[in-house]
Design a protein around this motif. Structure first.
Motif, mmCIF file in Angstrom:
data_model
loop_
_atom_site.group_PDB
_atom_site.id
_atom_site.type_symbol
_atom_site.label_atom_id
_atom_site.label_comp_id
_atom_site.label_asym_id
_atom_site.label_seq_id
_atom_site.Cartn_x
_atom_site.Cartn_y
_atom_site.Cartn_z
ATOM 1 N N GLN A 156 11.572 -19.249 -43.877
ATOM 2 C CA GLN A 156 10.653 -20.282 -43.398
ATOM 3 C C GLN A 156 9.268 -20.031 -44.005
ATOM 4 O O GLN A 156 8.917 -18.910 -44.341
ATOM 5 C CB GLN A 156 10.570 -20.263 -41.860
ATOM 6 C CG GLN A 156 11.876 -20.662 -41.177
ATOM 7 C CD GLN A 156 11.749 -20.628 -39.669
ATOM 8 O OE1 GLN A 156 10.859 -19.968 -39.128
ATOM 9 N NE2 GLN A 156 12.635 -21.351 -38.990
ATOM 10 N N LYS A 157 8.485 -21.080 -44.129
ATOM 11 C CA LYS A 157 7.155 -20.976 -44.712
ATOM 12 C C LYS A 157 6.111 -21.397 -43.690
ATOM 13 O O LYS A 157 6.320 -22.315 -42.918
ATOM 14 C CB LYS A 157 7.018 -21.866 -45.963
ATOM 15 C CG LYS A 157 7.953 -21.495 -47.099
ATOM 16 C CD LYS A 157 7.743 -22.444 -48.272
ATOM 17 C CE LYS A 157 8.693 -22.105 -49.398
ATOM 18 N NZ LYS A 157 8.517 -23.032 -50.548
ATOM 19 N N ARG A 158 4.964 -20.677 -43.727
ATOM 20 C CA ARG A 158 3.819 -21.059 -42.900
ATOM 21 C C ARG A 158 2.551 -20.929 -43.753
ATOM 22 O O ARG A 158 2.488 -20.148 -44.687
ATOM 23 C CB ARG A 158 3.715 -20.191 -41.657
ATOM 24 C CG ARG A 158 3.297 -18.770 -41.904
ATOM 25 C CD ARG A 158 3.201 -17.992 -40.576
ATOM 26 N NE ARG A 158 2.609 -16.690 -40.775
ATOM 27 C CZ ARG A 158 3.255 -15.615 -41.177
ATOM 28 N NH1 ARG A 158 4.555 -15.704 -41.449
ATOM 29 N NH2 ARG A 158 2.637 -14.473 -41.319
ATOM 30 N N THR A 159 1.603 -21.714 -43.451
ATOM 31 C CA THR A 159 0.340 -21.730 -44.207
ATOM 32 C C THR A 159 -0.758 -21.096 -43.365
ATOM 33 O O THR A 159 -0.920 -21.425 -42.185
ATOM 34 C CB THR A 159 -0.067 -23.174 -44.559
ATOM 35 O OG1 THR A 159 0.985 -23.774 -45.343
ATOM 36 C CG2 THR A 159 -1.353 -23.197 -45.361
ATOM 37 N N GLU A 160 -1.485 -20.193 -43.997
ATOM 38 C CA GLU A 160 -2.593 -19.554 -43.299
ATOM 39 C C GLU A 160 -3.749 -19.351 -44.298
ATOM 40 O O GLU A 160 -3.542 -19.212 -45.499
ATOM 41 C CB GLU A 160 -2.181 -18.212 -42.700
ATOM 42 C CG GLU A 160 -1.727 -17.182 -43.714
ATOM 43 C CD GLU A 160 -1.321 -15.859 -43.072
ATOM 44 O OE1 GLU A 160 -1.289 -14.864 -43.801
ATOM 45 O OE2 GLU A 160 -1.033 -15.848 -41.856
ATOM 46 N N ALA A 161 -4.973 -19.386 -43.804
ATOM 47 C CA ALA A 161 -6.159 -19.169 -44.642
ATOM 48 C C ALA A 161 -6.313 -17.679 -44.913
ATOM 49 O O ALA A 161 -6.222 -16.851 -44.003
ATOM 50 C CB ALA A 161 -7.410 -19.714 -43.960
ATOM 51 N N VAL A 162 -6.556 -17.340 -46.171
ATOM 52 C CA VAL A 162 -6.668 -15.933 -46.548
ATOM 53 C C VAL A 162 -8.053 -15.572 -47.100
ATOM 54 O O VAL A 162 -8.449 -14.405 -47.083
ATOM 55 C CB VAL A 162 -5.585 -15.556 -47.582
ATOM 56 C CG1 VAL A 162 -4.193 -15.669 -46.975
ATOM 57 C CG2 VAL A 162 -5.703 -16.412 -48.825
ATOM 58 N N GLU A 163 -8.824 -16.549 -47.631
ATOM 59 C CA GLU A 163 -10.103 -16.197 -48.246
ATOM 60 C C GLU A 163 -10.971 -17.448 -48.364
ATOM 61 O O GLU A 163 -10.470 -18.560 -48.542
ATOM 62 C CB GLU A 163 -9.868 -15.600 -49.639
ATOM 63 C CG GLU A 163 -11.107 -15.052 -50.310
ATOM 64 C CD GLU A 163 -10.805 -14.468 -51.677
ATOM 65 O OE1 GLU A 163 -11.681 -13.788 -52.235
ATOM 66 O OE2 GLU A 163 -9.683 -14.698 -52.185
ATOM 67 N N ARG A 164 -12.279 -17.253 -48.274
ATOM 68 C CA ARG A 164 -13.235 -18.325 -48.503
ATOM 69 C C ARG A 164 -14.059 -17.982 -49.757
ATOM 70 O O ARG A 164 -14.529 -16.857 -49.902
ATOM 71 C CB ARG A 164 -14.180 -18.513 -47.314
ATOM 72 C CG ARG A 164 -13.479 -19.030 -46.060
ATOM 73 C CD ARG A 164 -14.480 -19.230 -44.931
ATOM 74 N NE ARG A 164 -13.833 -19.670 -43.722
ATOM 75 C CZ ARG A 164 -13.560 -20.937 -43.419
ATOM 76 N NH1 ARG A 164 -13.906 -21.885 -44.275
ATOM 77 N NH2 ARG A 164 -12.966 -21.260 -42.304
#
Length: 268
Positions: free
Chosen positions: A225-233
């Motif tokens: 399964q895939k999930r999207t998460e923020a890793v860097e700005r």
């Protein structure tokens, strides 16, 4: 016709020949002894402006920050070299210039004849005075006499250097999507059957009858399964960096020289 009112305007102005070609720029103006009339312009010519040539300006026309003279650029290029001594031009040197440009000085009348076919149109009078020695004077400043004292005001140019903001470029952040291959190791479990035999006690089951027993086996399978998460700005910021720049420029400065009437004529 060039006269004393044009002298100060001649410095550093462009010299244009009778065909509209630029010859060079005026570096010194030579005046006639006694009358103070402008006679010759010392012009820097050549590829790097290293050669000094003399151009007749008696019949030149001043307009638009340039002086147009009735000679050709080739004539100026091939003019004889002058070796002036103490800012003085001898009669011999001046006569060589007259011959080169096709101008014949007339000592008695103060006029000169321009020969046909040498850059002029027939006979023309320049109104210059021929003296025993035709020394020239460089252009001077206007002086003021007050009582028993005389003074001149000297000026010089200064460099005023400032800064201004100019656009040098633009920097932008561009986000795009790329696909990568990832390898992940996952432990999985599966069931296997094992036959166990052990002695039977008593009488169980039906003797001599067909029977079967069944067991269900299971195993684990990987589930992705895939999930999207923020890793860097990521953002852009500007910093002001100050550095030292060397600025060069040419400035003009006035000098004063003392002339005496009791000295020999023909000096600047």
């Amino acid at each position: 016709m060039i006269d004393q009112t044009h002298v100060e305007a001649l410095y550093d102005c462009d010299v244009i020949d009778n065909r509209g070609e630029k010859i060079g720029s005026v570096k010194r103006v030579w005046l006639e002894d006694g009358t103070g009339k402008p006679m010759w312009a010392e012009v820097h010519t050549g590829l790097f402006g290293m050669k000094e040539s003399f151009v007749p300006i008696q019949q030149g026309q001043v307009a638009g920050g340039a002086i147009t003279v009735p000679v050709t650029k080739e004539q100026v290029k091939e003019s004889p070299s002058m070796h002036t001594d103490g800012d003085h031009m001898s009669d011999k040197e001046q006569e060589a210039l007259y011959r080169h440009y096709g101008m014949t000085p007339q000592a008695r009348s103060g006029d000169h004849d321009r020969l046909d076919g040498k850059g002029g149109n027939g006979r023309q009078a320049a109104g210059q005075q021929a003296t025993g020695q035709r020394g020239q004077q460089a252009a001077g400043q206007r002086g003021t006499a007050r009582g028993d004292a005389a003074e001149v005001t000297l000026s010089e140019e200064k460099l005023d250097v400032g800064t201004r903001s100019v656009e040098t470029g633009r920097v932008r952040l561009v986000k795009h999507t790329v696909t990568e291959q990832r390898n992940v190791t996952v432990p999985v479990t599966h069931e296997e059957v094992r036959v166990v035999r052990e002695p039977a006690e008593g009488s169980t089951g039906k003797a001599f009858a067909d029977e079967q027993a069944e067991i269900t086996l299971h195993r684990e399978e990987p589930v992705v399964q895939k999930r999207t998460e923020a890793v860097e700005r990521v953002r852009l910021e500007k910093d002001a960096v100050t550095e030292q720049k060397d600025i060069k420029g040419e400035v003009r400065k006035e000098r004063v020289e003392v002339e005496r009437d009791d000295e020999p004529r023909g000096r600047r």
